[in-house]
Design a protein around this motif. Structure first.
Motif, PDB file in Angstrom:
ATOM      1  N   MET A 171       0.833  -1.210   0.000  1.00 50.66           N
ATOM      2  CA  MET A 171       0.000   0.000   0.000  1.00 50.66           C
ATOM      3  C   MET A 171       0.863   1.253   0.000  1.00 50.66           C
ATOM      4  N   ASN A 172       1.964   1.221   0.759  1.00 51.78           N
ATOM      5  CA  ASN A 172       2.871   2.380   0.749  1.00 51.78           C
ATOM      6  C   ASN A 172       3.467   2.599  -0.634  1.00 51.78           C
ATOM      7  N   ALA A 173       3.805   1.518  -1.321  1.00 52.43           N
ATOM      8  CA  ALA A 173       4.346   1.639  -2.674  1.00 52.43           C
ATOM      9  C   ALA A 173       3.312   2.243  -3.612  1.00 52.43           C
ATOM     10  N   LEU A 174       2.048   1.777  -3.492  1.00 49.94           N
ATOM     11  CA  LEU A 174       0.981   2.328  -4.328  1.00 49.94           C
ATOM     12  C   LEU A 174       0.764   3.803  -4.024  1.00 49.94           C
ATOM     13  N   LYS A 175       0.824   4.134  -2.724  1.00 47.79           N
ATOM     14  CA  LYS A 175       0.663   5.541  -2.337  1.00 47.79           C
ATOM     15  C   LYS A 175       1.777   6.402  -2.910  1.00 47.79           C
TER      16      LYS A 175
ATOM     17  N   ASN B  49       1.512   9.524  -5.503  1.00 43.50           N
ATOM     18  CA  ASN B  49       2.089  10.846  -5.244  1.00 43.50           C
ATOM     19  C   ASN B  49       2.871  11.345  -6.463  1.00 43.50           C
ATOM     20  N   TYR B  50       3.615  10.451  -7.077  1.00 42.95           N
ATOM     21  CA  TYR B  50       4.347  10.849  -8.282  1.00 42.95           C
ATOM     22  C   TYR B  50       3.391  11.228  -9.414  1.00 42.95           C
ATOM     23  N   PHE B  51       2.296  10.498  -9.535  1.00 42.94           N
ATOM     24  CA  PHE B  51       1.298  10.837 -10.541  1.00 42.94           C
ATOM     25  C   PHE B  51       0.718  12.232 -10.271  1.00 42.94           C
ATOM     26  N   SER B  52       0.434  12.498  -8.992  1.00 45.43           N
ATOM     27  CA  SER B  52      -0.112  13.813  -8.636  1.00 45.43           C
ATOM     28  C   SER B  52       0.888  14.919  -8.936  1.00 45.43           C
TER      29      SER B  52
ATOM     30  N   SER C 187      -2.086   3.770 -12.844  1.00 39.65           N
ATOM     31  CA  SER C 187      -2.645   4.702 -13.822  1.00 39.65           C
ATOM     32  C   SER C 187      -2.712   6.097 -13.229  1.00 39.65           C
ATOM     33  N   LEU C 188      -2.559   7.084 -14.104  1.00 38.84           N
ATOM     34  CA  LEU C 188      -2.665   8.469 -13.666  1.00 38.84           C
ATOM     35  C   LEU C 188      -4.064   8.785 -13.173  1.00 38.84           C
ATOM     36  N   GLU C 189      -5.063   8.024 -13.678  1.00 41.55           N
ATOM     37  CA  GLU C 189      -6.449   8.251 -13.270  1.00 41.55           C
ATOM     38  C   GLU C 189      -6.819   7.441 -12.039  1.00 41.55           C
ATOM     39  N   ASP C 190      -5.919   6.531 -11.617  1.00 42.55           N
ATOM     40  CA  ASP C 190      -6.217   5.656 -10.473  1.00 42.55           C
ATOM     41  C   ASP C 190      -5.710   6.313  -9.194  1.00 42.55           C
ATOM     42  N   MET C 191      -6.578   7.083  -8.553  1.00 42.12           N
ATOM     43  CA  MET C 191      -6.237   7.737  -7.294  1.00 42.12           C
ATOM     44  C   MET C 191      -7.013   7.130  -6.129  1.00 42.12           C
ATOM     45  N   GLY C 192      -7.530   5.929  -6.337  1.00 45.63           N
ATOM     46  CA  GLY C 192      -8.245   5.230  -5.270  1.00 45.63           C
ATOM     47  C   GLY C 192      -9.713   5.549  -5.196  1.00 45.63           C
ATOM     48  N   GLU C 193     -10.207   6.420  -6.057  1.00 50.59           N
ATOM     49  CA  GLU C 193     -11.614   6.834  -5.987  1.00 50.59           C
ATOM     50  C   GLU C 193     -12.492   6.041  -6.938  1.00 50.59           C
ATOM     51  N   THR C 194     -11.921   5.542  -8.023  1.00 46.76           N
ATOM     52  CA  THR C 194     -12.690   4.781  -9.007  1.00 46.76           C
ATOM     53  C   THR C 194     -11.959   3.481  -9.308  1.00 46.76           C
TER      54      THR C 194
END
Length: 631
Positions: free
Chosen positions: A115-119, A123-126, A150-157
């Motif tokens: 999860m930390n790696a995904l986070k 952050n880099y995408f943001s 994905s740049l669109e994958d921010m955990g909301e969808t």
């Protein structure tokens, strides 16, 4: 054998021709001119009208197609701009060591670390959205370890990712592996898996990501280019005629078009395919969807795709009507000119002759300033031009006779100057070769650089007058060459006041004096000689002195030789040709008050003084033009 009907018609034709000749002979002179000119003008007018119609239509089509090519090239440049901005955008992720470490890991010890790696990835995408705020591309990283980002994958969808294993089996993937270090652009239709991520994407920019340490392939980077972006590029090329655009890949398939019914179709005719592929750009007529159109195309240098514009050939009827109106207007104008010229020729043909005769009478009395007035470009106008040219030639000959003596003197001085260069060049090249053979590369290099600078100054310089500073720079290069050539023979020093350096002097004025000191002053001297060049201001003049401690000479005889051109013995320290050349050029530029003077130096040696004006305004073009060119 002629038939009876033909034999009967022959006398009738002869009779008709005879009647026409008789009627023409009975016409008055102005009627004959009017009739003849009308006949002669109608035929050229018709031929000219047809030629005008053909060439104007042809030129119009060429100009129209060239303007279309300009639009296409601009669209292509805009597409290239998109490809170029994708490169740094992709490198932001590919070259990032943190991201590279995360996607290179096959597994994580715990879910928390994953999860930390995904986070961290998010952050880099943001951050990329902030750094590249002007770019609106979705980017996906498809890891070979099963992890996708994905740049669109921010955990909301929930994001649907392509299957990387299925992607590896697609036809375009082997070519990507062969050139894994570059970004490859593929149309969306060639990858069913990548289309799962977005149905709006028309082009995918893909590149393999390798581990920065081992170099093994760890992920696939995919950047999506939407159809709306390509349509915006097409929209910029639209004009009132509403041309249509499409992009064709190397297989001949259309994957993007302003007409949706063309998307997914292949160019079927081999003729069109051949024309599109054999050239990088061009235009040709073609039928598209059954409509005659003009096709223009260019080739994208990054992908090899063809950007094509086609436009229906419509509106030609009105263009033809305009052309007919233009041709009819020209024909009527020609007819009117025929009538006017006929009356003009019959009534005023003798006027130019009388005017020319009057001008010739004036010139015969000695007034060569008279000139004939040129009112036409016909034979009378040519006679007037030749008459004026004759008077100009007579005046030029008189002027040339006055300038001949001065010109001859200048040519002789230029010839003397040209005689100096070949002998010096041959000896210098020989000395450089000697230095190389003697294993003295530093000296040889120094001599070669000095020779190049000296030759550039000598042969490339078009000004007659240069500054003392520039002349001394050339002399310094000459002294370097001579020192390396006659090693240990002499030493030299240059010391000139700052203000004196900006004064003007004829080029190649000091060098012959230095050459004289080296060649004749030190020819029989056993000790090391010395040459000193000084420059100082004396009232309104500048005195430049070339002093040496050579074998010396009779300064009175040397001065007499310089002034009068009398020869002296070679054993004395002097070579009269080059030095007298300098003296003559100084007097030619600045006047009789200036030039060279000679004096003896005790116990041995000689001093040659150059006197030039402190303030001298050159003639137009001698110095100022070249000075501006240098600046």
């Amino acid at each position: 054998m002629h038939s009876p009907m033909q034999r009967k018609q022959a006398p009738m034709r002869k009779k008709g021709i005879a009647i026409m000749k008789m009627k023409f002979r009975n016409l008055k002179i102005h009627q004959k001119i009017l009739f003849s000119n009308t006949i002669l003008f109608i035929i050229p007018c018709l031929i000219l009208s047809i030629c005008l119609f053909y060439f104007m239509q042809r030129k119009g089509n060429i100009q129209l197609n060239e303007s279309r090519l300009v639009i296409l090239r601009q669209i292509d440049e805009n597409l290239e701009d998109i490809f170029e901005e994708i490169v740094p955008f992709s490198n932001y992720f590919i070259c990032n060591t943190d991201i590279n470490k995360i996607i290179s890991r096959d597994s994580y010890p715990s879910g928390f670390q994953e999860m930390n790696a995904l986070k961290e990835i998010r952050n880099y995408f943001s951050n990329s959205r902030i750094i590249y705020s002007n770019l609106d591309y979705n980017i996906q990283i498809l890891g070979f370890n099963g992890k996708n980002y994905s740049l669109e994958d921010m955990g909301e969808t929930t994001i649907t990712y392509p299957d990387i294993e299925k992607i590896k089996k697609e036809s375009w993937y082997p070519a990507l592996q062969e050139c894994s270090s570059a970004i490859r652009y593929i149309p969306a239709y060639r990858s069913e898996e990548l289309q799962k991520a977005s149905q709006e994407s028309i082009i995918y920019a893909v590149k393999l990501i390798k581990n920065l340490n081992s170099g093994r392939e760890v992920a696939l980077l995919s950047i999506e280019i939407d159809q709306t972006l390509i349509q915006e590029l097409f929209a910029r090329g639209m004009n009132p005629h509403n041309p249509q655009f499409f992009i064709m890949d190397e297989t001949g398939k259309i994957f993007s078009s302003t007409q949706e019914d063309l998307v997914g179709k292949n160019i079927s005719l081999d003729t069109y395919i051949h024309k599109l592929t054999e050239n990088s750009y061009g235009y040709f007529p073609a039928r598209i969807n059954g409509v005659l159109s003009q096709v223009c195309f260019v080739t994208n240098r990054t992908t090899g795709w063809k950007l094509v514009m086609y436009d229906e050939q419509k509106g030609l009827g009105w263009a033809n009507n305009q052309m007919i109106i233009l041709i009819l207007s020209i024909s009527v104008l020609y007819l009117l000119l025929t009538v006017l010229m006929s009356f003009y020729n019959s009534k005023y043909i003798s006027t130019p002759v009388q005017k020319l005769k009057s001008d010739m009478d004036i010139a015969e009395k000695g007034n060569l300033s008279v000139r004939a007035t040129i009112e036409s470009e016909d034979e009378f106008g040519e006679l007037g031009k030749q008459f004026n040219s004759m008077l100009n030639t007579i005046e030029n000959l008189i002027t040339e006779l006055e300038e001949k003596e001065e010109e001859q003197r200048t040519l002789e001085l230029n010839a003397l100057q040209a005689q100096i260069n070949p002998h010096f060049l041959y000896n210098t090249l020989a000395s450089i070769r000697f230095l190389i053979e003697m294993d003295m590369p530093e000296k040889a290099d120094e001599s070669l650089v000095a020779l190049v600078k000296l030759l550039r100054r000598t042969f490339s310089e078009s000004r007659k007058l240069i500054t003392v500073k520039e002349e001394l720079s050339a002399v310094e290069n000459y002294l370097i060459l001579m020192c390396n050539r006659y090693q240990g023979t002499f030493e030299w020093d240059i010391s000139v006041e700052k203000e004196a350096e900006e004064c003007l002097i004829p080029r190649i004025s000091i060098q012959p004096l230095v050459e004289n000191s080296i060649s004749h002053g030190f020819c029989s001297k056993t000790e090391t000689g010395h040459i000193q060049i000084t420059g100082s201001i004396c009232g309104e003049d500048v005195i430049i002195r070339v002093i040496d401690d050579g074998i010396g000479g009779d300064s009175t005889k040397i001065q007499q030789m310089i002034d009068q051109g009398l020869g002296i013995r070679k054993t004395e320290q002097f070579n009269g040709v080059g030095v007298r050349n300098v003296h003559e050029r100084l007097r030619l530029f600045f006047g009789e008050h200036y030039g060279l003077s000679v004096s003896n130096i005790q116990p041995e040696g000689i001093c040659i003084n150059i006197r030039i004006p402190l303030h001298y305004i050159p003639e137009h073009g001698q110095y100022e033009k070249s000075k501006k060119e240098r600046l």
